[in-house]
Enzyme design. Structure first.
Site, mmCIF file in Angstrom:
data_model
loop_
_atom_site.group_PDB
_atom_site.id
_atom_site.type_symbol
_atom_site.label_atom_id
_atom_site.label_comp_id
_atom_site.label_asym_id
_atom_site.label_seq_id
_atom_site.Cartn_x
_atom_site.Cartn_y
_atom_site.Cartn_z
ATOM 1 N N LYS A 110 43.673 41.548 29.642
ATOM 2 C CA LYS A 110 44.023 41.609 31.072
ATOM 3 C C LYS A 110 45.311 40.817 31.233
ATOM 4 O O LYS A 110 45.339 39.605 31.013
ATOM 5 C CB LYS A 110 42.894 40.998 31.902
ATOM 6 C CG LYS A 110 43.160 40.955 33.400
ATOM 7 C CD LYS A 110 41.915 40.450 34.132
ATOM 8 C CE LYS A 110 42.175 40.190 35.612
ATOM 9 N NZ LYS A 110 41.007 39.568 36.251
ATOM 10 N N TRP A 111 46.390 41.514 31.577
ATOM 11 C CA TRP A 111 47.731 40.906 31.660
ATOM 12 C C TRP A 111 48.011 40.627 33.133
ATOM 13 O O TRP A 111 48.274 41.536 33.896
ATOM 14 C CB TRP A 111 48.762 41.876 31.078
ATOM 15 C CG TRP A 111 50.159 41.338 31.017
ATOM 16 C CD1 TRP A 111 51.005 41.120 32.071
ATOM 17 C CD2 TRP A 111 50.891 40.978 29.844
ATOM 18 N NE1 TRP A 111 52.208 40.635 31.627
ATOM 19 C CE2 TRP A 111 52.169 40.535 30.256
ATOM 20 C CE3 TRP A 111 50.597 40.979 28.478
ATOM 21 C CZ2 TRP A 111 53.146 40.123 29.363
ATOM 22 C CZ3 TRP A 111 51.570 40.556 27.591
ATOM 23 C CH2 TRP A 111 52.834 40.133 28.033
ATOM 24 N N ASP A 112 47.978 39.342 33.488
ATOM 25 C CA ASP A 112 48.064 38.968 34.906
ATOM 26 C C ASP A 112 49.457 38.441 35.250
ATOM 27 O O ASP A 112 50.231 38.055 34.367
ATOM 28 C CB ASP A 112 46.997 37.892 35.183
ATOM 29 C CG ASP A 112 46.497 37.927 36.617
ATOM 30 O OD1 ASP A 112 47.157 38.521 37.466
ATOM 31 O OD2 ASP A 112 45.433 37.331 36.866
ATOM 32 N N ASP A 116 41.959 41.957 44.110
ATOM 33 C CA ASP A 116 40.979 40.878 43.943
ATOM 34 C C ASP A 116 39.833 41.037 44.936
ATOM 35 O O ASP A 116 38.808 40.375 44.812
ATOM 36 C CB ASP A 116 41.647 39.512 44.175
ATOM 37 C CG ASP A 116 42.413 39.042 42.951
ATOM 38 O OD1 ASP A 116 42.267 39.669 41.884
ATOM 39 O OD2 ASP A 116 43.162 38.055 43.066
ATOM 40 N N ASP A 154 38.083 35.589 31.247
ATOM 41 C CA ASP A 154 39.232 35.508 32.161
ATOM 42 C C ASP A 154 39.921 34.153 32.011
ATOM 43 O O ASP A 154 39.833 33.494 30.960
ATOM 44 C CB ASP A 154 38.741 35.790 33.595
ATOM 45 C CG ASP A 154 39.797 36.419 34.486
ATOM 46 O OD1 ASP A 154 40.634 35.666 35.008
ATOM 47 O OD2 ASP A 154 39.802 37.653 34.644
ATOM 48 N N TRP A 185 47.765 40.416 49.854
ATOM 49 C CA TRP A 185 46.739 40.070 48.874
ATOM 50 C C TRP A 185 45.368 40.421 49.457
ATOM 51 O O TRP A 185 45.086 40.121 50.609
ATOM 52 C CB TRP A 185 46.803 38.569 48.544
ATOM 53 C CG TRP A 185 45.675 38.168 47.642
ATOM 54 C CD1 TRP A 185 45.572 38.392 46.308
ATOM 55 C CD2 TRP A 185 44.469 37.506 48.027
ATOM 56 N NE1 TRP A 185 44.368 37.928 45.839
ATOM 57 C CE2 TRP A 185 43.665 37.371 46.876
ATOM 58 C CE3 TRP A 185 43.976 37.031 49.256
ATOM 59 C CZ2 TRP A 185 42.409 36.771 46.893
ATOM 60 C CZ3 TRP A 185 42.721 36.430 49.277
ATOM 61 C CH2 TRP A 185 41.970 36.300 48.098
ATOM 62 N N ARG A 194 51.009 29.060 43.609
ATOM 63 C CA ARG A 194 49.760 28.814 42.869
ATOM 64 C C ARG A 194 49.991 27.742 41.788
ATOM 65 O O ARG A 194 49.538 27.884 40.654
ATOM 66 C CB ARG A 194 49.251 30.110 42.232
ATOM 67 C CG ARG A 194 47.738 30.129 42.069
ATOM 68 C CD ARG A 194 47.253 31.265 41.186
ATOM 69 N NE ARG A 194 45.803 31.292 41.165
ATOM 70 C CZ ARG A 194 45.074 31.744 40.166
ATOM 71 N NH1 ARG A 194 45.650 32.248 39.090
ATOM 72 N NH2 ARG A 194 43.777 31.747 40.228
HETATM 73 C C1 GLA Z 1 44.302 36.472 39.580
HETATM 74 C C2 GLA Z 1 43.575 37.744 39.238
HETATM 75 C C3 GLA Z 1 42.096 37.492 39.168
HETATM 76 C C4 GLA Z 1 41.790 36.398 38.163
HETATM 77 C C5 GLA Z 1 42.591 35.164 38.499
HETATM 78 C C6 GLA Z 1 42.460 34.123 37.423
HETATM 79 O O1 GLA Z 1 44.033 36.075 40.873
HETATM 80 O O2 GLA Z 1 43.886 38.732 40.175
HETATM 81 O O3 GLA Z 1 41.405 38.674 38.834
HETATM 82 O O4 GLA Z 1 42.098 36.858 36.887
HETATM 83 O O5 GLA Z 1 43.964 35.458 38.657
HETATM 84 O O6 GLA Z 1 43.186 32.985 37.712
#
Ligand code: GLA
Length: 721
Positions: free
Chosen positions: A469-471, A541, A359, A192, A436
């Site tokens: 944004k698909w996380d 990130d 976000d 990460w 998380r």
């Molecule tokens: C992840 C993403 C970030 C942000 C956070 C939100 O860590 O990589 O860019 O969107 O989640 O919780």
């Protein structure tokens, strides 16, 4: 043009630059004869003589020892002492597989792969059918060589035509043998905020591999490897590159055998994989890509980039200017309301931003990362009027509106979990392991996939949202599904991917005007599979400009700038604490899908003016920055300086970017040799008005004046005159 020749015992695929040859041995074993620069003769006799495989007496099939044979799709236990590409267990518990040639046929154009992302194209495709008579197992090996890039797409379909259930324990997508000589291997491994670090080392006898078994293509390793001649550089030398069009567990490795010959294999990692193949059923492997370059790593990347642009990315954004965005994450984290967001959006509009992205934190009661995933209902405490008024207000500023989702996840503190605890991946009797503070939804279950699709689609249908944004922010653990029988539990990781791809396919077709960006704790699922659905991926990130030089440099080995999300963030940087100049943050971030991720309202007027200037400049040159040909010039892995250049496809302009990590005192300005220019043309440097020949810029170099301090940078726009 690519051509496909099928002779009596020989198959030759070639385009204008490369050839791939397969020879069918007398016993019916298909063997790879050649992969490299194009050969003129359709049936090169010299290759056949050269590959006259000896029998060694003890292990031989129809007179040839398979341990010497570069088999197209080998298995262990027939005399080949290396790891095989396929392992199939019969009901009696034994595992052997002996696939022999049945037919070679041509599909007039490349067909999609059932349920999986794959490259597309109009090129003819070879279907090589093999069969194991004892098992009643048919293997269809597919090969497509593209016209416009030196990339070969390969995949395998296994079909049970027998009467017993066959247990697949290993089903690789590609097996390839390289010439018996010395090779280096290059892989991308990381963590990460340190994604895709370049690792190059000599190949010795034995195995060298990267893999993921955590459910995603992962932060820790990328589904990629390159085999390079030891003297290969950025510009010169032979390079074989490999990648997978897949986003789940994978293996990518090379093994140098006792005869000093390397075998490369890519596919789903056999660790944790298994598939029960009932009579009449088939199993499709993910697609693997092999590219070939005699122009070093730069040549390899050019092939991958063309592949991404022309054969992987789909939809209306594939070749369109990507909007310059402002994301509120590092500006507000979970702490926002309508008014605060509008203040940000208003300043964003003033400096020229085109897309405002909301976000994490807008749904359920999510004030931190410990709740609400799965409850895709607007949090009325933060947005009392719901999403629609916010979307409308943002639109009225002339900005597009984007929204964050993490749809594959479920928080234990959520209504969804209270209603359906068994929808999480879990093992009965084991305490759930949270990552998380969340669990992973079980996408092997159709009802879970329907829930995800319906939740996201409902919000996109009710609101004019322009970007998603698909996380995806955690690894698999306690890997069990309440929806699968015991005999199929090992299918869960791959069934999860099939479920995810099914959801994405439906969403992108229903909402073709939405730009999707993929994200997984940063760049934890940066692969050709996700790129097939979402034309851009959040690179990391870590937005620190110095670290981004490394991450974007190495990401560019496979992925073009238009695939990389890259933003300017605040200093001290939230991940590294490093302070870098705003100009450098802008120069590095604009080498990808450009945006900002900071509280603009905390900046000075002077800084906002600088940002307006950055945005105005990017709007002029973003087609070149995103879709130009990308050349790496100086590697941050080898020294203090990073440099690259993107040259417009029509050659009319180029953007040169340079960063120096630590300042060097009492030193002349660096001279950097550019690449990709026309040696006979002249170029004006817009920032200085100076005019130079393309030959001077490439062979003598450009002098880069640098400011004072660490992390200084320069970027020049070169116009061909
Ligand atoms: C992840 C993403 C970030 C942000 C956070 C939100 O860590 O990589 O860019 O969107 O989640 O919780």
């Amino acid at each position: 043009m690519s051509q496909l020749f099928i002779g009596e015992n020989l198959i030759h695929l070639r385009n204008d630059r490369v050839s791939y040859l397969i020879h069918i041995l007398p016993g019916g074993v298909p063997m790879q004869l050649y992969w490299g620069k194009r050969l003129n003769a359709m049936e090169p006799a010299s290759l056949l003589r050269h590959h006259n495989i000896p029998g060694d007496g003890s292990f031989s099939v129809q007179g040839c020892a398979l341990d010497h044979v570069p088999c197209e799709y080998p298995s262990f236990g027939l005399g080949d002492l290396r790891h095989g590409a396929v392992t199939v267990r019969q009901e009696d518990g034994t595992a052997s597989c002996d696939l022999r040639f049945v037919s070679a046929e041509i599909d007039t154009e490349k067909q999609p792969l059932c349920g999986l992302p794959a490259s597309y194209g109009k090129e003819q495709t070879l279907r090589l059918t093999l069969r194991d008579e004892l098992l009643g197992l048919k293997a269809v090996l597919r090969y497509t060589l593209f016209d416009d890039c030196d990339a070969l797409a390969r995949s395998v379909e296994l079909i049970n035509e027998g009467t017993q259930v066959l247990a697949l324990e290993r089903a690789m997508s590609l097996c390839m043998t390289l010439p018996t000589r010395s090779w280096d291997i290059l892989t991308l491994s990381g963590a990460w905020s340190r994604e895709r670090e370049m690792q190059r080392r000599p190949m010795l006898m034995g195995e060298c591999s990267v893999s993921s078994i955590n459910g995603a293509s992962s932060l820790q390793a990328s589904p990629f490897l390159a085999m390079l001649s030891p003297e290969a550089t950025e510009q010169q030398g032979e390079v074989y590159g490999f990648s997978l069009v897949y986003s789940g567990n994978f293996y990518a490795g090379a093994m140098v055998d006792q005869h000093r010959t390397p075998r490369v294999m890519l596919g789903i990692d056999p660790d944790g994989f298994g598939w029960q193949l009932e009579p009449g059923q088939s199993f499709q492997t993910p697609e693997a890509i092999a590219v070939y370059s005699r122009e070093g790593l730069g040549g390899m990347s050019a092939q991958f980039h063309t592949l991404c642009a022309k054969h992987i990315v789909r939809g209306k954004f594939a070749d369109q200017p990507r909007p310059i965005l402002l994301n509120n994450w590092e500006a507000t984290y979970f702490n926002f309301d309508h008014e605060k967001l509008m203040k940000l959006a208003t300043t964003a509009a003033r400096v020229g931003v085109e897309l405002f992205v909301l976000d994490d934190g807008w749904f359920g009661h999510r004030d931190s990362d410990n709740s609400s995933l799965g409850d895709w209902v607007v949090d009325k405490r933060k947005l009392p009027g719901g999403l629609r008024p916010l979307v409308d207000d943002v639109h009225s500023l002339g900005l597009k509106f984007g929204l964050w989702f993490e749809p594959e996840m479920i928080s234990p503190d959520s209504d969804l979990y209270r209603a359906h605890p068994d929808w999480a991946i879990h093992i009965d009797g084991r305490t759930p392991i949270e990552g998380r503070n969340q669990l992973t939804l079980d996408l092997s279950r159709p009802e879970v996939c329907d829930y995800i699709y319906n939740s996201v689609a409902a919000i996109l249908a009710a609101n004019p949202i322009d970007y998603v944004k698909w996380d995806m922010n955690r690894n698999f653990s306690n890997i069990g599904s309440a929806g699968l029988p015991a005999s199929r539990q090992r299918e869960l990781p791959h069934r999860y991917m099939l479920g995810l791809y099914g959801i994405l396919e439906k969403l992108i077709h229903r909402f073709p005007d939405v730009l999707f960006e993929s994200c997984a704790s940063g760049g934890g699922r940066f692969d050709l599979g996700m790129l097939h659905y979402m034309p851009q991926t959040w690179c990391s990130d870590n937005t620190d400009a110095y670290t981004r030089c490394r991450i974007q440099y190495s990401t560019s080995l496979v992925f073009p700038p238009f695939a990389m999300g890259s933003h300017v963030s605040a200093v001290p940087n939230h991940q590294t604490g490093r302070i870098t100049p705003l100009s450098t943050r802008g120069n590095i971030a604009r080498s990808g899908c450009f945006g900002y991720e900071l509280d603009l309202n905390k900046l000075t007027e002077e800084e906002l003016t600088e940002i307006s200037g950055q945005i105005a400049a990017v709007k002029q040159i973003r087609n070149t920055l995103l879709y130009g040909r990308f050349y790496r010039l100086l590697s941050p892995y080898q020294g203090n300086d990073t440099a690259w250049i993107t040259v417009a496809q029509d050659g009319s302009e180029a953007v040169f970017t340079f960063e120096r990590a630590l300042s060097v005192s009492f030193c002349n300005p660096p001279m950097v040799c550019l690449a990709g220019l026309d040696a006979d043309a002249r170029y004006r440097i817009e920032e200085t008005g100076e005019v130079y020949g393309g030959d001077e810029l490439m062979y003598s170099g450009i002098s880069v004046p640098l400011g004072y301090g660490d992390h200084t940078s320069a970027s020049f726009l070169l116009k061909r005159i």
